[in-house]
Structure formats: structure tokens, C-alpha cells
Enzyme design. Sequence first.
Site, PDB file in Angstrom:
ATOM      1  N   ALA A  13      -2.360   0.180   3.721  1.00 49.32           N
ATOM      2  CA  ALA A  13      -1.027  -0.129   4.249  1.00 49.32           C
ATOM      3  C   ALA A  13      -0.166   1.121   4.206  1.00 49.32           C
ATOM      4  O   ALA A  13      -0.372   2.010   3.374  1.00 49.32           O
ATOM      5  CB  ALA A  13      -0.365  -1.243   3.437  1.00 49.32           C
ATOM      6  N   THR A  14       0.795   1.180   5.110  1.00 51.05           N
ATOM      7  CA  THR A  14       1.735   2.299   5.164  1.00 51.05           C
ATOM      8  C   THR A  14       3.148   1.744   5.293  1.00 51.05           C
ATOM      9  O   THR A  14       3.375   0.801   6.048  1.00 51.05           O
ATOM     10  CB  THR A  14       1.452   3.216   6.365  1.00 51.05           C
ATOM     11  OG1 THR A  14       0.121   3.720   6.269  1.00 51.05           O
ATOM     12  CG2 THR A  14       2.425   4.392   6.389  1.00 51.05           C
ATOM     13  N   GLY A  15       4.074   2.323   4.546  1.00 49.25           N
ATOM     14  CA  GLY A  15       5.455   1.865   4.607  1.00 49.25           C
ATOM     15  C   GLY A  15       6.418   3.025   4.632  1.00 49.25           C
ATOM     16  O   GLY A  15       6.032   4.185   4.806  1.00 49.25           O
ATOM     17  N   GLY A  16       7.696   2.716   4.472  1.00 49.44           N
ATOM     18  CA  GLY A  16       8.727   3.723   4.586  1.00 49.44           C
ATOM     19  C   GLY A  16       8.660   4.787   3.513  1.00 49.44           C
ATOM     20  O   GLY A  16       8.990   5.948   3.744  1.00 49.44           O
ATOM     21  N   GLY A  23       5.839   4.942   0.950  1.00 51.30           N
ATOM     22  CA  GLY A  23       4.518   5.251   0.428  1.00 51.30           C
ATOM     23  C   GLY A  23       3.393   4.663   1.243  1.00 51.30           C
ATOM     24  O   GLY A  23       3.603   3.947   2.225  1.00 51.30           O
ATOM     25  N   VAL A  71      -0.635   2.821   0.645  1.00 50.35           N
ATOM     26  CA  VAL A  71      -1.560   2.209  -0.306  1.00 50.35           C
ATOM     27  C   VAL A  71      -2.979   2.429   0.201  1.00 50.35           C
ATOM     28  O   VAL A  71      -3.291   2.106   1.350  1.00 50.35           O
ATOM     29  CB  VAL A  71      -1.277   0.702  -0.490  1.00 50.35           C
ATOM     30  CG1 VAL A  71      -2.290   0.098  -1.465  1.00 50.35           C
ATOM     31  CG2 VAL A  71       0.137   0.478  -1.006  1.00 50.35           C
ATOM     32  N   LYS A 103      -1.404   3.694  -4.806  1.00 51.00           N
ATOM     33  CA  LYS A 103      -0.161   3.813  -4.042  1.00 51.00           C
ATOM     34  C   LYS A 103       0.308   5.265  -4.149  1.00 51.00           C
ATOM     35  O   LYS A 103       0.494   5.776  -5.265  1.00 51.00           O
ATOM     36  CB  LYS A 103       0.897   2.856  -4.600  1.00 51.00           C
ATOM     37  CG  LYS A 103       2.228   2.866  -3.873  1.00 51.00           C
ATOM     38  CD  LYS A 103       3.141   1.806  -4.500  1.00 51.00           C
ATOM     39  CE  LYS A 103       4.512   1.768  -3.864  1.00 51.00           C
ATOM     40  NZ  LYS A 103       5.365   0.722  -4.494  1.00 51.00           N
ATOM     41  N   ASP A 130      11.707  -8.872  -6.339  1.00 49.03           N
ATOM     42  CA  ASP A 130      11.163  -9.055  -4.983  1.00 49.03           C
ATOM     43  C   ASP A 130      10.062 -10.110  -4.971  1.00 49.03           C
ATOM     44  O   ASP A 130       8.997  -9.906  -4.393  1.00 49.03           O
ATOM     45  CB  ASP A 130      10.642  -7.724  -4.446  1.00 49.03           C
ATOM     46  CG  ASP A 130      10.557  -7.699  -2.916  1.00 49.03           C
ATOM     47  OD1 ASP A 130      11.225  -8.549  -2.276  1.00 49.03           O
ATOM     48  OD2 ASP A 130       9.848  -6.854  -2.362  1.00 49.03           O
TER      49      ASP A 130
END
Length: 389
Positions: free
Chosen positions: A20-23, A25, A27, A42, A136
Site C-alpha cells: 500500500a502507498t499513502g500520503g 508512507g 507498506v 512501513k 483511528d
Amino acid sequence: MIPARGSVLDGRFELLGRLATGGMGEVWRARDLEGENEVAVKVLRVEFAGQQQFLDRFAAEARNAQGLDHPGIARLHQHGEVDGLAYLAMELVDGEALSDLLRRRGTLTETETLDILQQSADALEIAHRAHVVHRDIKPGNILLTPGGRVRLIDFGISVGAGQQAITAPGMVMGTAQYLPPEQAMGNSATALGDIYALGVVAYECLAGRRPFTGGNQADIALAHVTETIPRLPDEVSDGVAHLITDMLAKDPAQRPATAGIVARRAADLRSRATSAPGHLPRRGGHQRRSDWTANRPRGVREATSRAPSEPQTRPSFVQQPPKTVASRNGVPRRVAIAVALGVVILVALVTVLALALGGLGESGGATNGVELKASIAMTDRDGTIERVG
């Protein structure tokens, strides 16, 4: 160093593939060369390498997660920094996110919901005893294993006792659909907020929709503060409805005092419900784990930490009509709160502009044209809302 397939972090973790890719980092699935087992790693995105505020976020997540020893919480194996890139090596859980299960099935039975509620609350109790607030709790951060176990993941925005604030004073961080009313109003996150968010999750499991919605993330956050909880389906038993309603009390003081109390109430209700039609029977005096893996796609394996802003599909449903509550001075409470939130968001926007001009970005990065930046971020991708108050 640029993370890539075959890269080895700290001479130990060989990256096998991006999950996965996010704002902030990425994973990765990785191989631990010391233990020869697979883990989830991560890693801070390259563009933020060496930036102290991002390194501090990773360090805070590591501090909050490393002391939590419970089968319902994914284990943190190691954390470190390589060439300015912070990383966390965590247990790789073979399981499916509750969010995916709900997309596949729509709703769950009372027994399944109570099982998930009990196990999640048990895990939260351990975190809360360690003075860690998750902040969260949502279906995407609850993994369900083939053996019927629940694992809480992603302590990325958690906060611990005495932890120095990383974000600006008054900032609200979380996911709007599961945001406690007191946090929507800018108050500090507490363990009672996690209980509220878990109540939203339980409601969604039984109703097939979240209790509050709106045209944007600010509307949804406002609904948590002002709207009455929509009635659960008639087939939900009174005891279960009462538990969820208690968890969703607007006043934190009216909620169950601890996650442990939630777990015990859920266990008691589940024990009484297992003999009812449509529920799983008791065997040998022990409750069988829920078979939520039926019809689960083969080969599903989830990382123990989702990258920030990972896309999640949200079900659409009709917005509940707003209810007007009069305040003491005669001004409708909804109007008063809306004005207050408007002022807060205006201040946030000014702050964002100032930070942007100064070249700073707190949760920066761009994903699919949505820039997550500085002190305010409202996205339609995963519902995460950040604002300065």
C-alpha cells in the site's frame, strides 16, 4: 536509499513487494533475514526523508505500539531509520479487513458483531491501560483472521500519556465517519473516544451503514455532535441496541467507563444470544469463533498497518434530516456549532496557506489529485479529517 523490491533495510528486512502507498508512507511485504519469516514494513516516503516532523510521527507510533502485548494487537518487531527513512517492522497478519467483509456481506449477525466488539474492546483495554489512545478505530483497522481472531492495526495517529504534541494545538485527527463528538469540537482525544468509534463500527456491522453521514467530512463531523442516533434495525435485540447506544452517547461521561466494561457486556450478550436462531451455537461450554471467513477470497493477506490515505470504498446512503436543538440563548445549537466550525476551518485554511508558503507539510504528499497537506485535510478517499481548532 530508495525502497525497491530486493532492498534490505538495516541488513535485516528484504523488501518483497509494495502492499500500500499513502500520503506519508508505504507498506511493504518483507522477509526478516534473521528469522526467515515474512513481516510488514512501513517505510517513510522518500520525499520526506530526514524531515524531523515525519520522523517524530514514526517514532511516536513505535513508542505507542511496542509496549502493547496482546493477541488482539499486531506486534511491532523493530523500528529504525536508514538514510533518513524511518521504518517500522510489524507482524504480517493473515486476515481480511472488516471493511472488506462489510463490503462483501453488507451486514453481520449479532453473534459475529458481538464477537468482534468483545475482542476489539479487549485489545483496546490493554492499550488504554498503557495510556495509549488509538484515535483511528474503524473497520479498515480491524483485521479478522481465518481462525476467528480480531487484530487491531495502525497506531499511526495514536497518542500516549505525556507524549509531546506533534500536531498543532487543537488539531483533530481521525476519520470523520468514526469521529467522537468531543474531538469534532476540538477537545483532546481520550480512551472514551475510542469506545465511541468502536460503537460506530458495531452500528455499521448491524445496520449495513454508518449512523451519521453528510455531503462532506465537515458535515459528517458536525452530525456526530448534533444528530440523534438513527434507530437500529428492528431485528437487533434490545440488549445489543442498548450497548451500542451507550457507546454512542454524545457525552463521554455517559459511555461505558472502560473498554473492558464494553468487552464484558458484549461477552454476556453473546452468551445469551448464541442459542437464538441464526446465531452460532455454544459447544463444550465455550463460544465458537465466528466464521466470517466463509466465502472470503483466497489468498487475502493484509498488512498490519495501512499506509495513510489508503483508499477505502464507503457505502452511500441517504443523509438523515438534521434536527434543530435550541441552545440556552435561543440560537439553534446546530447553527451555533456550524458558525464555530466555520471559524475554525477558516483559521485552518489560513494556517495551511502560511505553512504551504513556508514549504512545510505535516501529512503531505499527493494521492490521485488529493493533496494531504499541513494542518487540514479532508478527503473523500478514506474519510480522514484533520483540522486546526
